[in-house]
Motif scaffolding. Sequence first.
Motif, PDB file in Angstrom:
ATOM      1  N   ASP A 252      26.410  84.321  78.026  1.00 38.53           N
ATOM      2  CA  ASP A 252      26.103  82.922  78.297  1.00 38.53           C
ATOM      3  C   ASP A 252      24.688  82.737  78.813  1.00 38.53           C
ATOM      4  O   ASP A 252      24.404  81.794  79.537  1.00 38.53           O
ATOM      5  N   TRP A 253      23.848  83.653  78.390  1.00 39.42           N
ATOM      6  CA  TRP A 253      22.447  83.547  78.754  1.00 39.42           C
ATOM      7  C   TRP A 253      21.625  84.166  77.638  1.00 39.42           C
ATOM      8  O   TRP A 253      22.014  85.170  77.047  1.00 39.42           O
TER       9      TRP A 253
ATOM     10  N   ILE B  15      32.646  82.365  63.931  1.00 42.70           N
ATOM     11  CA  ILE B  15      33.231  81.028  63.883  1.00 42.70           C
ATOM     12  C   ILE B  15      32.429  80.104  64.794  1.00 42.70           C
ATOM     13  O   ILE B  15      32.299  80.360  65.986  1.00 42.70           O
ATOM     14  N   VAL B  16      31.898  79.045  64.204  1.00 45.40           N
ATOM     15  CA  VAL B  16      31.117  78.049  64.938  1.00 45.40           C
ATOM     16  C   VAL B  16      31.889  76.730  64.870  1.00 45.40           C
ATOM     17  O   VAL B  16      32.100  76.179  63.791  1.00 45.40           O
ATOM     18  N   VAL B  17      32.326  76.253  66.025  1.00 45.13           N
ATOM     19  CA  VAL B  17      33.086  75.001  66.123  1.00 45.13           C
ATOM     20  C   VAL B  17      32.120  73.879  66.514  1.00 45.13           C
ATOM     21  O   VAL B  17      31.328  74.035  67.446  1.00 45.13           O
TER      22      VAL B  17
ATOM     23  N   SER C 269      21.754  80.033  70.220  1.00 48.74           N
ATOM     24  CA  SER C 269      23.063  80.651  69.998  1.00 48.74           C
ATOM     25  C   SER C 269      23.147  81.269  68.610  1.00 48.74           C
ATOM     26  O   SER C 269      23.645  82.386  68.439  1.00 48.74           O
ATOM     27  N   LEU C 270      22.664  80.559  67.617  1.00 50.14           N
ATOM     28  CA  LEU C 270      22.730  81.077  66.255  1.00 50.14           C
ATOM     29  C   LEU C 270      21.834  82.296  66.075  1.00 50.14           C
ATOM     30  O   LEU C 270      22.202  83.232  65.356  1.00 50.14           O
ATOM     31  N   ARG C 271      20.689  82.317  66.723  1.00 53.37           N
ATOM     32  CA  ARG C 271      19.837  83.519  66.651  1.00 53.37           C
ATOM     33  C   ARG C 271      20.557  84.710  67.305  1.00 53.37           C
ATOM     34  O   ARG C 271      20.502  85.836  66.813  1.00 53.37           O
TER      35      ARG C 271
ATOM     36  N   ALA D 203      28.760  74.585  68.710  1.00 57.65           N
ATOM     37  CA  ALA D 203      27.392  74.145  68.447  1.00 57.65           C
ATOM     38  C   ALA D 203      27.465  72.829  67.687  1.00 57.65           C
ATOM     39  O   ALA D 203      28.551  72.370  67.335  1.00 57.65           O
ATOM     40  N   TYR D 204      26.320  72.250  67.430  1.00 56.62           N
ATOM     41  CA  TYR D 204      26.284  71.079  66.551  1.00 56.62           C
ATOM     42  C   TYR D 204      24.974  71.081  65.784  1.00 56.62           C
ATOM     43  O   TYR D 204      23.957  71.601  66.241  1.00 56.62           O
ATOM     44  N   GLY D 205      25.041  70.550  64.592  1.00 54.08           N
ATOM     45  CA  GLY D 205      23.948  70.667  63.639  1.00 54.08           C
ATOM     46  C   GLY D 205      22.632  70.061  64.053  1.00 54.08           C
ATOM     47  O   GLY D 205      21.577  70.585  63.699  1.00 54.08           O
ATOM     48  N   SER D 206      22.635  68.980  64.807  1.00 54.97           N
ATOM     49  CA  SER D 206      21.367  68.341  65.164  1.00 54.97           C
ATOM     50  C   SER D 206      20.778  68.862  66.466  1.00 54.97           C
ATOM     51  O   SER D 206      19.714  68.411  66.886  1.00 54.97           O
ATOM     52  N   CYS D 207      21.407  69.823  67.087  1.00 59.20           N
ATOM     53  CA  CYS D 207      20.875  70.426  68.318  1.00 59.20           C
ATOM     54  C   CYS D 207      19.669  71.287  67.970  1.00 59.20           C
ATOM     55  O   CYS D 207      19.701  72.060  67.015  1.00 59.20           O
ATOM     56  N   ARG D 208      18.638  71.202  68.737  1.00 59.18           N
ATOM     57  CA  ARG D 208      17.418  71.962  68.455  1.00 59.18           C
ATOM     58  C   ARG D 208      17.080  72.992  69.526  1.00 59.18           C
ATOM     59  O   ARG D 208      16.085  73.672  69.434  1.00 59.18           O
TER      60      ARG D 208
END
Length: 186
Positions: free
Chosen positions: A171-172, A95-97, A74-76, A63-68
């Motif tokens: 993945d969905w 683990i989030v890369v 994914s985090l939910r 993931a990346y921090g500025s993704c909305r």
Amino acid sequence: MNANRLARRSVLGTLAALALPASAVAPQATANVWSLHGQWTDDQGHSVAMADWAGRPALLTLAYGSCRRICSTSLRLLERAQQEADARKVDLSVIVVSLDPRVDTPASWREYRAEHRLQRANWHFLDGTPALTRRVADLLEMQYWIYDDHVLHDLRIAAVDVSGRIVARIDWVDEPPRRLIDALAS
């Protein structure tokens, strides 16, 4: 952003995904996440290796921090999987890369964690080199590409068993996160 530019970005993003080399999405049947060599920096600024989590089940995503969009989803899903793991007393790591190590620094990940109330000690946000990031994406069979200043990517969360094997993935958005915990609890 106007509709034409948005449509053009969508088409170009799709074309970029189709142009990925086969190795970026090749199956990794014998892959072991914990044996992935390389040093990462966690959100506390410590140097870590994937082997640090060997012997413990984990959920792994990029993931990346500025993704909305995708990353927030994914985090939910990870939070729901964590709730399921807690209810079933499955002790695991999350683990989030970072998909964007140019921007996601330890300080920005700490801020992200605080903002999203992701303060549990078993959650780890990592950044590394672009080559290491690509290797994790390959292990997860996850496509991503950079378009302008944006990172476009699939949704993919993997369940990694104590030996480092990927035993399940979703993945969905409609797939139940309990599937990940089922695979780790069995």
